[in-house]
Design a protein around this motif. Structure first.
Motif, PDB file in Angstrom:
ATOM      1  N   VAL A 135       0.845  -1.184   0.000  1.00 22.21           N
ATOM      2  CA  VAL A 135       0.000   0.000   0.000  1.00 22.21           C
ATOM      3  C   VAL A 135       0.885   1.241   0.000  1.00 22.21           C
ATOM      4  O   VAL A 135       1.972   1.245   0.601  1.00 22.21           O
ATOM      5  CB  VAL A 135      -0.991  -0.039   1.190  1.00 22.21           C
ATOM      6  N   ARG A 136       0.404   2.268  -0.707  1.00 21.85           N
ATOM      7  CA  ARG A 136       1.180   3.504  -0.819  1.00 21.85           C
ATOM      8  C   ARG A 136       0.476   4.595  -0.030  1.00 21.85           C
ATOM      9  O   ARG A 136      -0.719   4.806  -0.195  1.00 21.85           O
ATOM     10  CB  ARG A 136       1.271   3.887  -2.296  1.00 21.85           C
ATOM     11  N   ASP A 137       1.217   5.238   0.880  1.00 20.78           N
ATOM     12  CA  ASP A 137       0.665   6.380   1.608  1.00 20.78           C
ATOM     13  C   ASP A 137       0.546   7.547   0.619  1.00 20.78           C
ATOM     14  O   ASP A 137       1.551   7.988   0.049  1.00 20.78           O
ATOM     15  CB  ASP A 137       1.612   6.735   2.770  1.00 20.78           C
ATOM     16  N   LYS A 227       1.348  14.490  -7.253  1.00 19.19           N
ATOM     17  CA  LYS A 227       0.551  13.578  -6.429  1.00 19.19           C
ATOM     18  C   LYS A 227       0.966  12.127  -6.661  1.00 19.19           C
ATOM     19  O   LYS A 227       0.322  11.192  -6.186  1.00 19.19           O
ATOM     20  CB  LYS A 227      -0.927  13.744  -6.747  1.00 19.19           C
ATOM     21  N   GLY A 228       2.027  11.934  -7.455  1.00 22.81           N
ATOM     22  CA  GLY A 228       2.513  10.572  -7.706  1.00 22.81           C
ATOM     23  C   GLY A 228       1.724   9.842  -8.772  1.00 22.81           C
ATOM     24  O   GLY A 228       1.842   8.628  -8.900  1.00 22.81           O
ATOM     25  N   TYR A 229       0.925  10.570  -9.577  1.00 22.68           N
ATOM     26  CA  TYR A 229       0.201   9.938 -10.685  1.00 22.68           C
ATOM     27  C   TYR A 229       1.029  10.013 -11.958  1.00 22.68           C
ATOM     28  O   TYR A 229       1.731  10.998 -12.206  1.00 22.68           O
ATOM     29  CB  TYR A 229      -1.148  10.623 -10.923  1.00 22.68           C
ATOM     30  N   ILE A 230       0.903   8.968 -12.760  1.00 27.61           N
ATOM     31  CA  ILE A 230       1.595   8.948 -14.050  1.00 27.61           C
ATOM     32  C   ILE A 230       0.830   9.855 -15.019  1.00 27.61           C
ATOM     33  O   ILE A 230      -0.400   9.828 -15.071  1.00 27.61           O
ATOM     34  CB  ILE A 230       1.682   7.508 -14.590  1.00 27.61           C
ATOM     35  N   VAL A 231       1.583  10.671 -15.771  1.00 28.42           N
ATOM     36  CA  VAL A 231       0.995  11.607 -16.739  1.00 28.42           C
ATOM     37  C   VAL A 231       1.454  11.209 -18.155  1.00 28.42           C
ATOM     38  O   VAL A 231       2.654  11.019 -18.360  1.00 28.42           O
ATOM     39  CB  VAL A 231       1.474  13.056 -16.449  1.00 28.42           C
ATOM     40  N   LEU A 234      -3.481   6.759 -16.728  1.00 24.64           N
ATOM     41  CA  LEU A 234      -4.871   6.321 -16.877  1.00 24.64           C
ATOM     42  C   LEU A 234      -5.661   6.550 -15.598  1.00 24.64           C
ATOM     43  O   LEU A 234      -6.775   6.070 -15.450  1.00 24.64           O
ATOM     44  CB  LEU A 234      -4.942   4.841 -17.307  1.00 24.64           C
ATOM     45  N   GLY A 235      -5.059   7.298 -14.652  1.00 30.28           N
ATOM     46  CA  GLY A 235      -5.723   7.536 -13.372  1.00 30.28           C
ATOM     47  C   GLY A 235      -5.351   6.459 -12.373  1.00 30.28           C
ATOM     48  O   GLY A 235      -4.282   5.840 -12.486  1.00 30.28           O
ATOM     49  N   ASP A 236      -6.216   6.229 -11.401  1.00 33.00           N
ATOM     50  CA  ASP A 236      -5.955   5.207 -10.387  1.00 33.00           C
ATOM     51  C   ASP A 236      -6.411   3.853 -10.924  1.00 33.00           C
ATOM     52  O   ASP A 236      -7.610   3.615 -11.111  1.00 33.00           O
ATOM     53  CB  ASP A 236      -6.712   5.560  -9.095  1.00 33.00           C
ATOM     54  N   ALA A 237      -5.442   2.987 -11.176  1.00 28.20           N
ATOM     55  CA  ALA A 237      -5.765   1.708 -11.823  1.00 28.20           C
ATOM     56  C   ALA A 237      -6.715   0.874 -10.960  1.00 28.20           C
ATOM     57  O   ALA A 237      -7.662   0.276 -11.480  1.00 28.20           O
ATOM     58  CB  ALA A 237      -4.481   0.935 -12.106  1.00 28.20           C
ATOM     59  N   GLY A 238      -6.481   0.851  -9.639  1.00 30.71           N
ATOM     60  CA  GLY A 238      -7.343   0.067  -8.744  1.00 30.71           C
ATOM     61  C   GLY A 238      -8.774   0.569  -8.781  1.00 30.71           C
ATOM     62  O   GLY A 238      -9.728  -0.211  -8.881  1.00 30.71           O
ATOM     63  N   ASP A 239      -8.944   1.889  -8.727  1.00 35.02           N
ATOM     64  CA  ASP A 239     -10.290   2.466  -8.761  1.00 35.02           C
ATOM     65  C   ASP A 239     -10.971   2.184 -10.099  1.00 35.02           C
ATOM     66  O   ASP A 239     -12.168   1.910 -10.155  1.00 35.02           O
ATOM     67  CB  ASP A 239     -10.232   3.984  -8.543  1.00 35.02           C
TER      68      ASP A 239
HETATM   69  N1  URA Z   1      -1.011   4.229  -9.227  1.00 34.94           N
HETATM   70  C1  URA Z   1      -2.067   4.373 -10.072  1.00 34.94           C
HETATM   71  O1  URA Z   1      -3.055   3.645  -9.988  1.00 34.94           O
HETATM   72  N2  URA Z   1      -2.017   5.368 -10.993  1.00 34.94           N
HETATM   73  C2  URA Z   1      -0.968   6.196 -11.122  1.00 34.94           C
HETATM   74  O2  URA Z   1      -0.979   7.059 -12.003  1.00 34.94           O
HETATM   75  C3  URA Z   1       0.127   6.026 -10.227  1.00 34.94           C
HETATM   76  C4  URA Z   1       0.075   5.039  -9.291  1.00 34.94           C
END
Ligand code: URA
Length: 245
Positions: A135-137, A227-231, A234-239
């Motif tokens: 898990v990532r804080d 915020k540590g998101y890849i640009v 595709l957003g939050d992959a888990g969500d």
């Molecule tokens: N985890 C994700 O689900 N998306 C990101 O962009 C970065 C980390």
């Protein structure tokens, strides 16, 4: 071992990863570079485009992720261990090859890695499957392990780690260390997308991991945001796979 970071034909922002870093196996004094392979097949890029699109709903996202992983798995298993296998065809005796024992282990990183499992198992049905929860804080971007269901020993096993997003790289590094400490002697990570910063961090860490590590990706994107998101990502992959829970 070779390095193979190819260019992206789709025109999606894509940089070459940083220069190769050798890693030294302290036990045997052998150097292992990290292979990075971007599987930029047109079908992979086509599916990735729909996966990235925010209008894509969860059921379609799950199906596309599975299909993509099967294509990436084909590349990722290029160096899977095999052994000779004598058979008889209806015409003659011959020696083919089959997957060697012990069979590889597939390790999805919970939770988003689960969305890649079916696609991977489709190509490697005889592999064992272990689970690792990381898990990532969201504030500090620090990673910690919260669950592990793995064989007691991975001694002499090839391991395929599946995690859709290589963002900061911290999750993969922790996973590599964990698996190496259980005895894994060869690791391939399969990710849908990677950020150049994260790939560089993983490459540096691999210098201390001491076993061969390969990375197979569908694309190397532009960057990580604050915020540590890849640009563009595709957003939050888990969500996107499972909804916001
Ligand atoms: N985890 C994700 O689900 N998306 C990101 O962009 C970065 C980390």
């Amino acid at each position: 071992l070779r390095r193979n970071a190819s260019t992206n034909r789709s025109g999606t922002a894509h940089r070459r990863t940083p220069a190769h870093l050798a890693c030294t196996d302290v036990r045997h004094g052998i150097s292992f570079p990290m292979q990075v392979h971007v599987a930029d097949h047109p079908l992979i890029q086509h599916k990735l485009t729909y996966l990235r699109d925010k209008r894509t709903d969860s059921p379609t996202f799950r199906r596309l992720a599975e299909e993509l992983v099967t294509l990436l798995a084909y590349e990722a298993t290029r160096e899977v261990r095999t052994e000779p296998f004598p058979i008889e065809t209806p015409v003659a005796a011959t020696t083919g090859i089959k997957l060697a024992n012990p069979k590889p282990v597939i390790v999805p990183i919970l939770r988003a890695g689960l969305g890649m499992l079916e696609g991977m198992v489709r190509l490697l049905p005889s592999a064992e499957v272990g689970f690792l929860g990381m898990v990532r804080d969201e504030e500090t971007l620090e990673v910690s392990a919260y669950a592990n269901r793995l064989p007691e020993s991975l001694h002499g096993r090839q391991v395929f780690v599946i995690d859709p997003m290589l963002a900061t790289g911290h999750t993969l590094i922790m996973a590599f260390e964990f698996l190496r400490d259980l005895g894994a002697d060869d690791i391939t990570a399969v990710c849908l997308l990677g950020a150049p910063e994260g790939i560089a961090t993983v490459e540096e860490a691999v210098a201390d991991i001491g076993i061969p590590v390969r990375l197979v990706l569908g694309s190397i994107d532009e960057k990580l945001n604050d915020k540590g998101y890849i640009v563009p990502g595709l957003g939050d992959a888990g969500d996107r796979l499972y909804g916001v829970v």
